[in-house]
Design a protein around this motif. Sequence first.
Motif, PDB file in Angstrom:
ATOM      1  N   ARG A 387       0.866  -1.178   0.000  1.00  0.00           N
ATOM      2  CA  ARG A 387       0.000   0.000   0.000  1.00  0.00           C
ATOM      3  C   ARG A 387       0.904   1.229   0.000  1.00  0.00           C
ATOM      4  O   ARG A 387       1.768   1.368   0.872  1.00  0.00           O
ATOM      5  CB  ARG A 387      -0.896  -0.016   1.234  1.00  0.00           C
ATOM      6  CG  ARG A 387      -1.897   1.112   1.315  1.00  0.00           C
ATOM      7  CD  ARG A 387      -2.663   1.048   2.628  1.00  0.00           C
ATOM      8  NE  ARG A 387      -3.349  -0.223   2.794  1.00  0.00           N
ATOM      9  CZ  ARG A 387      -3.877  -0.633   3.930  1.00  0.00           C
ATOM     10  NH1 ARG A 387      -3.768   0.109   5.013  1.00  0.00           N
ATOM     11  NH2 ARG A 387      -4.506  -1.790   4.014  1.00  0.00           N
ATOM     12  N   LEU A 388       0.732   2.112  -0.974  1.00  0.00           N
ATOM     13  CA  LEU A 388       1.599   3.281  -1.089  1.00  0.00           C
ATOM     14  C   LEU A 388       0.754   4.543  -1.244  1.00  0.00           C
ATOM     15  O   LEU A 388       0.356   4.907  -2.341  1.00  0.00           O
ATOM     16  CB  LEU A 388       2.545   3.138  -2.285  1.00  0.00           C
ATOM     17  CG  LEU A 388       3.440   4.349  -2.591  1.00  0.00           C
ATOM     18  CD1 LEU A 388       4.330   4.680  -1.402  1.00  0.00           C
ATOM     19  CD2 LEU A 388       4.288   4.088  -3.834  1.00  0.00           C
ATOM     20  N   PRO A 389       0.451   5.230  -0.144  1.00  0.00           N
ATOM     21  CA  PRO A 389      -0.232   6.529  -0.243  1.00  0.00           C
ATOM     22  C   PRO A 389       0.791   7.668  -0.252  1.00  0.00           C
ATOM     23  O   PRO A 389       1.766   7.665   0.499  1.00  0.00           O
ATOM     24  CB  PRO A 389      -1.070   6.564   1.045  1.00  0.00           C
ATOM     25  CG  PRO A 389      -0.303   5.732   2.019  1.00  0.00           C
ATOM     26  CD  PRO A 389       0.500   4.733   1.237  1.00  0.00           C
ATOM     27  N   VAL A 390       0.544   8.638  -1.107  1.00  0.00           N
ATOM     28  CA  VAL A 390       1.345   9.864  -1.159  1.00  0.00           C
ATOM     29  C   VAL A 390       0.388  11.022  -0.890  1.00  0.00           C
ATOM     30  O   VAL A 390      -0.577  11.218  -1.635  1.00  0.00           O
ATOM     31  CB  VAL A 390       2.039  10.035  -2.520  1.00  0.00           C
ATOM     32  CG1 VAL A 390       2.833  11.339  -2.550  1.00  0.00           C
ATOM     33  CG2 VAL A 390       2.957   8.853  -2.805  1.00  0.00           C
ATOM     34  N   THR A 391       0.650  11.783   0.170  1.00  0.00           N
ATOM     35  CA  THR A 391      -0.281  12.814   0.624  1.00  0.00           C
ATOM     36  C   THR A 391       0.363  14.182   0.582  1.00  0.00           C
ATOM     37  O   THR A 391       1.459  14.387   1.116  1.00  0.00           O
ATOM     38  CB  THR A 391      -0.742  12.521   2.064  1.00  0.00           C
ATOM     39  OG1 THR A 391      -1.360  11.239   2.109  1.00  0.00           O
ATOM     40  CG2 THR A 391      -1.740  13.581   2.538  1.00  0.00           C
ATOM     41  N   TYR A 392      -0.319  15.105  -0.073  1.00  0.00           N
ATOM     42  CA  TYR A 392       0.095  16.506  -0.059  1.00  0.00           C
ATOM     43  C   TYR A 392      -0.884  17.271   0.838  1.00  0.00           C
ATOM     44  O   TYR A 392      -2.086  17.336   0.554  1.00  0.00           O
ATOM     45  CB  TYR A 392       0.078  17.104  -1.462  1.00  0.00           C
ATOM     46  CG  TYR A 392       0.273  18.611  -1.475  1.00  0.00           C
ATOM     47  CD1 TYR A 392       1.456  19.188  -1.019  1.00  0.00           C
ATOM     48  CD2 TYR A 392      -0.740  19.465  -1.923  1.00  0.00           C
ATOM     49  CE1 TYR A 392       1.637  20.559  -1.018  1.00  0.00           C
ATOM     50  CE2 TYR A 392      -0.571  20.832  -1.925  1.00  0.00           C
ATOM     51  CZ  TYR A 392       0.619  21.369  -1.473  1.00  0.00           C
ATOM     52  OH  TYR A 392       0.786  22.730  -1.465  1.00  0.00           O
ATOM     53  N   THR A 393      -0.377  17.814   1.942  1.00  0.00           N
ATOM     54  CA  THR A 393      -1.192  18.607   2.863  1.00  0.00           C
ATOM     55  C   THR A 393      -0.966  20.080   2.542  1.00  0.00           C
ATOM     56  O   THR A 393       0.158  20.573   2.663  1.00  0.00           O
ATOM     57  CB  THR A 393      -0.810  18.320   4.330  1.00  0.00           C
ATOM     58  OG1 THR A 393      -0.952  16.916   4.588  1.00  0.00           O
ATOM     59  CG2 THR A 393      -1.711  19.096   5.274  1.00  0.00           C
ATOM     60  N   PHE A 394      -2.023  20.750   2.142  1.00  0.00           N
ATOM     61  CA  PHE A 394      -1.891  22.150   1.744  1.00  0.00           C
ATOM     62  C   PHE A 394      -2.336  23.111   2.838  1.00  0.00           C
ATOM     63  O   PHE A 394      -2.088  24.320   2.735  1.00  0.00           O
ATOM     64  CB  PHE A 394      -2.693  22.421   0.464  1.00  0.00           C
ATOM     65  CG  PHE A 394      -4.149  22.055   0.544  1.00  0.00           C
ATOM     66  CD1 PHE A 394      -5.085  22.944   1.057  1.00  0.00           C
ATOM     67  CD2 PHE A 394      -4.588  20.820   0.093  1.00  0.00           C
ATOM     68  CE1 PHE A 394      -6.433  22.608   1.132  1.00  0.00           C
ATOM     69  CE2 PHE A 394      -5.932  20.472   0.165  1.00  0.00           C
ATOM     70  CZ  PHE A 394      -6.857  21.374   0.686  1.00  0.00           C
ATOM     71  N   ASP A 395      -3.000  22.590   3.875  1.00  0.00           N
ATOM     72  CA  ASP A 395      -3.445  23.443   4.983  1.00  0.00           C
ATOM     73  C   ASP A 395      -3.384  22.614   6.264  1.00  0.00           C
ATOM     74  O   ASP A 395      -4.316  21.891   6.595  1.00  0.00           O
ATOM     75  CB  ASP A 395      -4.868  23.948   4.728  1.00  0.00           C
ATOM     76  CG  ASP A 395      -5.314  24.983   5.759  1.00  0.00           C
ATOM     77  OD1 ASP A 395      -4.682  25.079   6.823  1.00  0.00           O
ATOM     78  OD2 ASP A 395      -6.307  25.694   5.502  1.00  0.00           O
ATOM     79  N   MET A 396      -2.264  22.722   6.994  1.00  0.00           N
ATOM     80  CA  MET A 396      -2.081  21.916   8.201  1.00  0.00           C
ATOM     81  C   MET A 396      -3.110  22.272   9.269  1.00  0.00           C
ATOM     82  O   MET A 396      -3.559  21.409  10.019  1.00  0.00           O
ATOM     83  CB  MET A 396      -0.668  22.131   8.754  1.00  0.00           C
ATOM     84  CG  MET A 396       0.437  21.676   7.822  1.00  0.00           C
ATOM     85  SD  MET A 396       0.602  19.886   7.737  1.00  0.00           S
ATOM     86  CE  MET A 396       1.335  19.546   9.328  1.00  0.00           C
ATOM     87  N   LYS A 397      -3.471  23.524   9.352  1.00  0.00           N
ATOM     88  CA  LYS A 397      -4.392  23.968  10.389  1.00  0.00           C
ATOM     89  C   LYS A 397      -5.745  23.289  10.252  1.00  0.00           C
ATOM     90  O   LYS A 397      -6.362  22.877  11.248  1.00  0.00           O
ATOM     91  CB  LYS A 397      -4.560  25.479  10.342  1.00  0.00           C
ATOM     92  CG  LYS A 397      -5.473  26.034  11.422  1.00  0.00           C
ATOM     93  CD  LYS A 397      -5.574  27.548  11.342  1.00  0.00           C
ATOM     94  CE  LYS A 397      -6.501  28.099  12.415  1.00  0.00           C
ATOM     95  NZ  LYS A 397      -6.623  29.585  12.335  1.00  0.00           N
ATOM     96  N   HIS A 398      -6.226  23.148   9.021  1.00  0.00           N
ATOM     97  CA  HIS A 398      -7.535  22.539   8.775  1.00  0.00           C
ATOM     98  C   HIS A 398      -7.421  21.137   8.170  1.00  0.00           C
ATOM     99  O   HIS A 398      -8.422  20.600   7.696  1.00  0.00           O
ATOM    100  CB  HIS A 398      -8.361  23.429   7.843  1.00  0.00           C
ATOM    101  CG  HIS A 398      -8.744  24.746   8.445  1.00  0.00           C
ATOM    102  ND1 HIS A 398      -9.815  24.878   9.303  1.00  0.00           N
ATOM    103  CD2 HIS A 398      -8.184  25.979   8.335  1.00  0.00           C
ATOM    104  CE1 HIS A 398      -9.918  26.143   9.683  1.00  0.00           C
ATOM    105  NE2 HIS A 398      -8.935  26.833   9.120  1.00  0.00           N
ATOM    106  N   GLN A 399      -6.214  20.556   8.210  1.00  0.00           N
ATOM    107  CA  GLN A 399      -5.991  19.228   7.656  1.00  0.00           C
ATOM    108  C   GLN A 399      -6.560  19.106   6.246  1.00  0.00           C
ATOM    109  O   GLN A 399      -7.221  18.107   5.895  1.00  0.00           O
ATOM    110  CB  GLN A 399      -6.596  18.151   8.569  1.00  0.00           C
ATOM    111  CG  GLN A 399      -5.796  17.900   9.839  1.00  0.00           C
ATOM    112  CD  GLN A 399      -4.385  17.426   9.561  1.00  0.00           C
ATOM    113  OE1 GLN A 399      -4.178  16.420   8.891  1.00  0.00           O
ATOM    114  NE2 GLN A 399      -3.401  18.184  10.056  1.00  0.00           N
ATOM    115  N   GLY A 400      -6.291  20.113   5.444  1.00  0.00           N
ATOM    116  CA  GLY A 400      -6.655  20.038   4.040  1.00  0.00           C
ATOM    117  C   GLY A 400      -5.610  19.237   3.282  1.00  0.00           C
ATOM    118  O   GLY A 400      -4.424  19.572   3.306  1.00  0.00           O
TER     119      GLY A 400
END
Length: 680
Positions: A387-400
């Motif tokens: 399983r290979l998820p790649v996650t780009y978080t663009f707003d840490m405050k709102h977990q976007g």
Amino acid sequence: MNIRRIIGPFVLAWLTVCACTAKQHITASDSVLLQRIYAYAEPLRKDLEGQQMNVYSRFMINTLKKNRLLIMVPTMHAISRGKHPRYVGESYSRFTFEDIKTTRRRGQVEVSTLSRNRQAMPMLSEFSTPALYEVTLMNDHLLSPFHRRNVQFYRYGFRRTGTGMVELTFVPRNGNTQVVKGKALVEEATGRIHNVYFEGEYDMISFHVFAEMGQSGFRSLIPANCDIGGTFHCAGNRIAANFHIEFDLPRTLPDSIVDNHDRALMDSLRPSPLPDEYLQVYHRQDSIDQSRAGTVKKRKRNPWKYIFWDLIGDNLVNRIKGNFGSQNQGSFRISPILNPLYLGYTGRKGFTYKFKLRGHYRFSEQQELAAQLRGGYSFKQKQFYFRLPVTYTFDMKHQGYVTAEVGNGNRITNSSVKDYIIDEHHDDSAHYEKLNLDYFRDMYFKLHGGYDVNDYWSFGAGLTYHRRSAVDKTGFEETGRPTTYHSLAPMVEATLRPWGWKGPVFVVNYEQGIKGIGNCNTQYGRIEADAIWLRRFYRLRSLSMRWGGGLYTMKDRENYFLDFENFRDENLPGGWNDDWTGEFQLLNRDTYNSSDFYVRFNLTYESPLMLLSRAPFVGRYVEMERIYASALVVDGIYPYTEMGYGFTNRLFSIGLFVATRNAKYDGIGCRVGLELFRDW
């Protein structure tokens, strides 16, 4: 025959038992002192948050006894292959205290006589900042005798010195690796701990710690200096280690100095002269280095020995980790190739092995990119999972975030295809019954994102693609049926947290398979609801609960797969306190894909010192105990239940489970996982 010599140990043991089981009497003044200790840290916690300190540390490793098995122990590779009995090292670091229990360490200068300036038994250095006033002394281990919630686990003794100080002694009521014994010198007027000594066992190591605490303010919550000793016993090996740590040193190094190994720089940073025994080891190493450098004819390095023993051999049992970027914005971490923690056994799946590779890069305070590869192999099923998820978080405050994930699922069953073929060829149904028409391989790709509107609501959406191919293609080719089935489905999701982040989480999602786009030949509609709650109590106790249900609202008459998102045979479990919580241990794998609806419930209660840990002799080695209860309703089963009990010690975890189906006994089974060197 000396009778005293024979009965003496038994009398001493009997007196010790009597002393521990006798009723403890605490005077009013003693009780007041304990209350002052419990309350001392409360007004100082906030002052500690965000504080930075320069910290000097040195260690010495003594090899008392070793054999070839030592090479399999994490962080011991260099010692196992070394030719000398003693190794020393020093470090100068910057500590950042996020709170009273969480510390970030930035290593700036590190020198060592171990190859590549390594450290051995680094978990011992974590005792350098014991959280005396918290429930646990370090991480989620070792119940502190100075917290009011743990008073039932200890017996106390008080001796006033006449100088405003009280010598407080503490011993466990029941011997166990989650408790310690020792003494502390406490200021009677305030409850401030002046110094403390404690000893115990932790993760294959017998240890002792002596810490002189800071004098005032937030500094009194952490040591001014600390001495730690520990001895590792395992498989005929005996390794002793000693650490000395000094805090709050005045010299601050520039941020540009990171991972430096300059001995001369360390000489200028050292707050006090080295003991002679350290100097002797350094001089020995210097002589070896000078001898090698002065050799006229260099000995050619054997590339096979270097590659297989130094590089591959070292990384087989050690974690590979590091940072990159001009400001260390990125990091990576690879689990050891031979990691006993990831070896497990179940009666249904046989032996399984798994591994993890993680990395992340932080662009700013609000943006980061993270990837995690999780893989595993089932020897009984002869199948590799990943399983290979790649996650780009663009707003840490709102977990976007936006996540792209690729992987392979379970070999799921699909009786609908088989039934359709048999109905079409009923004259030859016996032939097709013998063919393996049920099982399919599954490769998938998911693209989904989410956003926390506030502490109570989150929303998400995504797209899921599956490619399912028949394991045995013979019957499909004979009947002209496709051997590969594709599905493409958009998904929407809503999350509710009625009491914020500390309460239960309710999730509802709907997925709709669309037929006719490209080569997609599968159509379905599926709705699922899930509720999870990990309720933590004091003294390391917790209650994990999961409720859920799902329903297929529509299915293609010819081609469909009953494959729920929240009710599946997990091949790479994780996410709870242990990998077994929230799952069914004995349920037949075909049950997950045979019903177009399900209702489930899972509950796990865990606690140290609960049942078996209170038993004589064996109880001292039981660290955490768990009680499991699960129930399931699917088509044809009303209900399926599992009850289980398990415990964890420093060597392994084991669970015993009993199942019923339609109120009748359905089987018994166990699950085993190794716990060796969890924090090494």
